[in-house]
Design an enzyme around this catalytic site. Structure first.
Site, PDB file in Angstrom:
ATOM      1  NE  ARG A  28      -1.631 -10.387   8.607  1.00  0.00           N
ATOM      2  CZ  ARG A  28      -2.615 -10.668   9.447  1.00  0.00           C
ATOM      3  NH1 ARG A  28      -2.844 -11.916   9.804  1.00  0.00           N
ATOM      4  NH2 ARG A  28      -3.348  -9.695   9.954  1.00  0.00           N
ATOM      5  CE1 TYR A  85      -2.314  -4.486  -2.620  1.00  0.00           C
ATOM      6  CE2 TYR A  85      -4.543  -5.095  -1.954  1.00  0.00           C
ATOM      7  CZ  TYR A  85      -3.240  -4.807  -1.635  1.00  0.00           C
ATOM      8  OH  TYR A  85      -2.840  -4.822  -0.318  1.00  0.00           O
ATOM      9  CB  SER A 133      -4.278  -8.866  -0.074  1.00  0.00           C
ATOM     10  OG  SER A 133      -4.494  -9.312   1.252  1.00  0.00           O
ATOM     11  CD  GLU A 174     -11.318   2.015  17.662  1.00  0.00           C
ATOM     12  OE1 GLU A 174     -10.589   3.010  17.547  1.00  0.00           O
ATOM     13  OE2 GLU A 174     -11.023   1.034  18.374  1.00  0.00           O
ATOM     14  NE  ARG A 198      -1.601  -7.528  11.938  1.00  0.00           N
ATOM     15  CZ  ARG A 198      -0.290  -7.782  12.015  1.00  0.00           C
ATOM     16  NH1 ARG A 198       0.281  -7.960  13.193  1.00  0.00           N
ATOM     17  NH2 ARG A 198       0.429  -7.868  10.919  1.00  0.00           N
ATOM     18  CE  LYS A 214      -6.271  -3.784   5.762  1.00  0.00           C
ATOM     19  NZ  LYS A 214      -5.190  -3.749   6.667  1.00  0.00           N
ATOM     20  CE  LYS A 226      -5.237  -3.486   9.739  1.00  0.00           C
ATOM     21  NZ  LYS A 226      -3.853  -3.042   9.507  1.00  0.00           N
TER      22      LYS A 226
HETATM   23  C1  PBG Z   1      -0.567  -3.429   8.292  1.00  0.00           C
HETATM   24  C2  PBG Z   1      -1.494  -3.605   7.161  1.00  0.00           C
HETATM   25  C3  PBG Z   1      -2.112  -4.790   6.745  1.00  0.00           C
HETATM   26  C4  PBG Z   1      -2.841  -4.476   5.600  1.00  0.00           C
HETATM   27  C5  PBG Z   1      -2.658  -3.128   5.337  1.00  0.00           C
HETATM   28  N1  PBG Z   1      -1.828  -2.598   6.331  1.00  0.00           N
HETATM   29  C6  PBG Z   1      -2.007  -6.156   7.290  1.00  0.00           C
HETATM   30  C7  PBG Z   1      -2.428  -6.432   8.665  1.00  0.00           C
HETATM   31  O1  PBG Z   1      -3.096  -5.644   9.339  1.00  0.00           O
HETATM   32  O2  PBG Z   1      -2.068  -7.518   9.118  1.00  0.00           O
HETATM   33  C8  PBG Z   1      -3.665  -5.446   4.808  1.00  0.00           C
HETATM   34  C9  PBG Z   1      -3.970  -5.034   3.417  1.00  0.00           C
HETATM   35  C10 PBG Z   1      -4.471  -6.112   2.536  1.00  0.00           C
HETATM   36  O3  PBG Z   1      -4.817  -7.238   2.971  1.00  0.00           O
HETATM   37  O4  PBG Z   1      -4.540  -5.837   1.339  1.00  0.00           O
HETATM   38  N2  PBG Z   1       0.761  -3.235   7.854  1.00  0.00           N
END
Ligand code: PBG
Length: 329
Positions: free
Chosen positions: A210, A318, A279, A238, A221, A253, A200
């Site tokens: 968010r 989505y 997203s 990983e 992060r 991701k 990720k």
């Molecule tokens: C963590 C999480 C995130 C997403 C999925 N799980 C946000 C992050 O890591 O800050 C992002 C998913 C998206 O952007 O559609 N809870």
């Protein structure tokens, strides 16, 4: 030199029937997973401004959406619960509270759809922490890896108890899969699967998410999620570490901009491989389509197909329910 027109690849593309017969990437509803947001204490579903068409559900509207998703034949749902702002705290205790919104939503959905859909719970306290980060903060302000594993273990057991079929740790802590597996097994949840976000990235594509979860995060992060400029072998490592720890399915991701990663890890992944169309990917397409700059249905199909072709068995998107309806027949 041989006659260049001896070979005519176009022959295999001439008619729709030929193209359909030779197609090797297909969209099937069962390979799609729908992310859903559910918020505590709201009376009506709330739209997410940066994700037109996506809402924060009430418990009731989530139940209806789950039933419709099962009807559309998609593979599963991944649930993100958003506690009331005044219940957020430093450890994100609502993430494992028996009556926390995620646990309530899991139970609601399982009651609604039973085993017709795979019910996946995102395992991360970041929606429940007042600092918006993914675990226990150490004295230096960074996430304390080993202390956070204890939290994840607790959250996993609460989610399994609520009826989740799979838990999906998304915090990128070292050793998270092993810690969760041990805790689930000790609590008797040996059949609860772990679908881990194994690779990720610290991507700019998560901003609309968010907004959707009313994240309190300030900063980034980068200390735990992977650097987009990092070496590809870091993703392989990983993924290998998660496989060694008994992971049941792997998530990469984001998907867009990271399809090379999906392709690179494919040969070593001997469990289902998922890619998360984030997203930001959704927002970009919706924004361009709303202006008439892209053909919405075509671009959505092509984007999901591209992720499948890169090597993903499953696509978390989505658009899952909508795509499922388009490809049903
Ligand atoms: C963590 C999480 C995130 C997403 C999925 N799980 C946000 C992050 O890591 O800050 C992002 C998913 C998206 O952007 O559609 N809870």
């Amino acid at each position: 030199m041989t006659d260049p027109l001896l070979h005519r690849p176009r022959r295999s593309r001439r008619t729709p029937a030929l193209r359909r017969m030779v197609a090797s990437s297909r969209l099937h509803p069962a390979n799609l997973i729908l992310p859903v947001f559910v918020k505590e204490g709201i009376a009506e579903p709330q739209p997410v401004a940066s994700m037109p068409g996506v809402v924060r559900h009430t418990r009731d509207s989530l139940r209806k959406t789950a039933a419709a998703a099962a009807q559309a034949g998609i593979g599963g749902l991944i649930i993100f619960g958003v506690p009331r702002a005044d219940r957020k705290d430093a450890l994100g205790s609502q993430a494992w509270a028996v009556d926390g919104i995620t646990q309530q939503a899991i139970a609601d959905v399982v009651t609604e759809v039973g085993e017709d859909l795979v019910v996946i719970a995102d395992l991360n306290p970041d929606e429940a922490t007042d600092h918006g980060n993914v675990g226990v903060l150490g004295a230096d302000g960074d996430v304390d890896n080993d202390a956070t594993l204890t939290l994840y273990a607790q959250i996993a057991v609460a989610q399994a108890q609520a009826g989740a079929h799979m838990v999906a740790p998304s915090g990128m802590m070292d050793g998270q899969v092993a810690a969760i597996r041990r805790a689930l097994d000790e609590a008797g949840h040996t059949i609860t699967s772990i679908m881990a976000y194994s690779a990720k990235y610290a991507s700019a594509l998560y901003s609309p998410f968010r907004e959707a979860v009313s994240s309190s995060l300030v900063g980034n992060r980068g200390s735990h999620q992977q650097d987009p400029a990092g070496p590809i072998h870091e993703a392989l490592r990983e993924v290998r570490l998660d496989l060694d720890q008994g992971v049941d399915a792997v998530i990469i991701k984001p998907a867009m901009f990271y399809q090379d990663i999906v392709h690179a890890v494919r040969p070593i992944v001997d469990v289902p491989l998922a890619a998360y169309q984030t997203s930001g990917e959704y927002a970009m397409v919706e924004a361009a389509a709303a202006r008439g700059w892209l053909d919405r249905e075509k671009i959505v199909r092509e984007s999901v197909l591209g992720i499948r072709r890169a090597g993903a068995d499953l696509v978390i998107t989505y658009w899952a329910a909508e795509v499922a309806r388009w490809v049903e027949t």
